[in-house]
Design a protein around this motif. Structure first.
Motif, PDB file in Angstrom:
ATOM      1  N   VAL A  51       0.903  -0.887   0.019  1.00 46.70           N
ATOM      2  CA  VAL A  51       0.107   0.057  -0.103  1.00 46.70           C
ATOM      3  C   VAL A  51       0.800   1.293   0.016  1.00 46.70           C
ATOM      4  CG1 VAL A  51      -1.720   1.224   1.249  1.00 46.70           C
ATOM      5  CG2 VAL A  51      -1.830  -1.142   1.365  1.00 46.70           C
ATOM      6  N   GLU A  52       0.450   2.135  -0.718  1.00 50.56           N
ATOM      7  CA  GLU A  52       1.057   3.411  -0.691  1.00 50.56           C
ATOM      8  C   GLU A  52       0.062   4.632  -0.579  1.00 50.56           C
ATOM      9  OE1 GLU A  52       4.464   4.750  -3.703  1.00 50.56           O
ATOM     10  OE2 GLU A  52       2.603   5.355  -4.504  1.00 50.56           O
ATOM     11  N   GLN A  74      -9.062   2.532   2.040  1.00 50.95           N
ATOM     12  CA  GLN A  74      -9.860   2.832   0.676  1.00 50.95           C
ATOM     13  C   GLN A  74      -9.145   3.570  -0.407  1.00 50.95           C
ATOM     14  OE1 GLN A  74     -11.956   6.298  -0.279  1.00 50.95           O
ATOM     15  NE2 GLN A  74     -12.619   5.514  -1.932  1.00 50.95           N
ATOM     16  N   GLY A  75      -8.899   2.922  -1.605  1.00 46.26           N
ATOM     17  CA  GLY A  75      -7.943   3.409  -2.565  1.00 46.26           C
ATOM     18  C   GLY A  75      -8.386   2.997  -3.902  1.00 46.26           C
ATOM     19  N   SER A  76      -7.313   2.659  -4.826  1.00 43.41           N
ATOM     20  CA  SER A  76      -7.585   2.023  -5.937  1.00 43.41           C
ATOM     21  C   SER A  76      -6.359   1.223  -6.145  1.00 43.41           C
ATOM     22  CB  SER A  76      -7.605   3.373  -7.063  1.00 43.41           C
ATOM     23  OG  SER A  76      -6.519   3.835  -7.121  1.00 43.41           O
ATOM     24  N   ILE A  77      -6.263   0.292  -7.253  1.00 42.38           N
ATOM     25  CA  ILE A  77      -5.413  -0.738  -7.659  1.00 42.38           C
ATOM     26  C   ILE A  77      -4.572   0.040  -8.815  1.00 42.38           C
ATOM     27  CG2 ILE A  77      -4.587  -2.887  -8.565  1.00 42.38           C
ATOM     28  CD1 ILE A  77      -6.064  -3.181  -6.093  1.00 42.38           C
ATOM     29  N   ARG A  78      -3.311  -0.051  -8.551  1.00 42.49           N
ATOM     30  CA  ARG A  78      -2.220   0.729  -9.701  1.00 42.49           C
ATOM     31  C   ARG A  78      -0.980  -0.583  -9.886  1.00 42.49           C
ATOM     32  NH1 ARG A  78      -2.320   6.715  -8.819  1.00 42.49           N
ATOM     33  NH2 ARG A  78      -4.587   6.788  -8.586  1.00 42.49           N
ATOM     34  N   VAL A  79      -1.001  -0.219 -11.228  1.00 41.90           N
ATOM     35  CA  VAL A  79       0.217  -1.257 -11.909  1.00 41.90           C
ATOM     36  C   VAL A  79       1.191  -0.491 -12.473  1.00 41.90           C
ATOM     37  CG1 VAL A  79       0.602  -3.042 -13.598  1.00 41.90           C
ATOM     38  CG2 VAL A  79      -1.773  -3.011 -12.341  1.00 41.90           C
ATOM     39  N   PHE A  92       4.557  -4.205 -11.286  1.00 41.16           N
ATOM     40  CA  PHE A  92       4.448  -4.053  -9.748  1.00 41.16           C
ATOM     41  C   PHE A  92       2.995  -3.669  -9.341  1.00 41.16           C
ATOM     42  CE2 PHE A  92       4.908  -2.128  -5.283  1.00 41.16           C
ATOM     43  CZ  PHE A  92       5.408  -3.322  -4.760  1.00 41.16           C
ATOM     44  N   THR A  93       2.174  -4.537  -8.580  1.00 35.36           N
ATOM     45  CA  THR A  93       1.044  -4.006  -8.345  1.00 35.36           C
ATOM     46  C   THR A  93       0.896  -3.515  -6.972  1.00 35.36           C
ATOM     47  OG1 THR A  93      -0.004  -5.808  -9.902  1.00 35.36           O
ATOM     48  CG2 THR A  93      -1.607  -4.907  -8.556  1.00 35.36           C
TER      49      THR A  93
END
Length: 137
Positions: A51-52, A74-79, A92-93
């Motif tokens: 998590v970032e 609460q957030g979003s998935i980033r690749v 990197f997910t």
């Protein structure tokens, strides 16, 4: 739509850094989250999610969230895509957190007992005694 909500425990204390130039705080940590089913042998599998968090929530993480604490994110998935020095392409997910909330109490430094930190102090003069006969329920 890219929205995710996670509840898990921190694997270690958050690492805080600042983006050069803008000075924006960034906290990174890993959440341990048990899957909601058991394996044939009765054990559960745990996922470790990176998590970032950026901005004020990152400062909150660095100041108040520690290893083992239960948090909601609460957030979003980033690749992120990058290339190694050998020319290999990698992905990197991670979860880019927008909101974070502590879901348990912090332990005190001595005995591991939960400590409650109220938002304000309450003096004994603020309490009024009430006769049980006066209560309407």
């Amino acid at each position: 739509m890219n929205n995710t909500v996670l509840v898990g425990r921190l694997c270690k204390d958050p690492e805080l850094r600042y983006i050069p130039g803008s000075g924006t705080p960034v906290a990174t940590f890993t959440l341990a989250i048990d899957r909601d089913y058991k394996n044939k042998d009765g054990s559960t599998t745990t996922d470790f999610i990176p998590v970032e968090v950026m901005g004020k929530p990152a400062e909150f993480c660095a100041n108040y969230i520690t290893k083992g604490r239960l948090v909601g994110i609460q957030g979003s998935i980033r690749v992120d895509r990058y290339e190694t020095p050998n020319g290999e392409k990698r992905n990197f997910t991670k979860v880019a957190g927008r909101n974070i909330q502590a879901l348990d109490y912090a332990n005190d430094d001595k005995g591991g007992n939960p400590k409650f930190e109220p938002s304000g102090s309450v003096g004994s003069s603020e309490f009024n005694s009430i006769d049980d006969d006066d209560v309407p329920f």
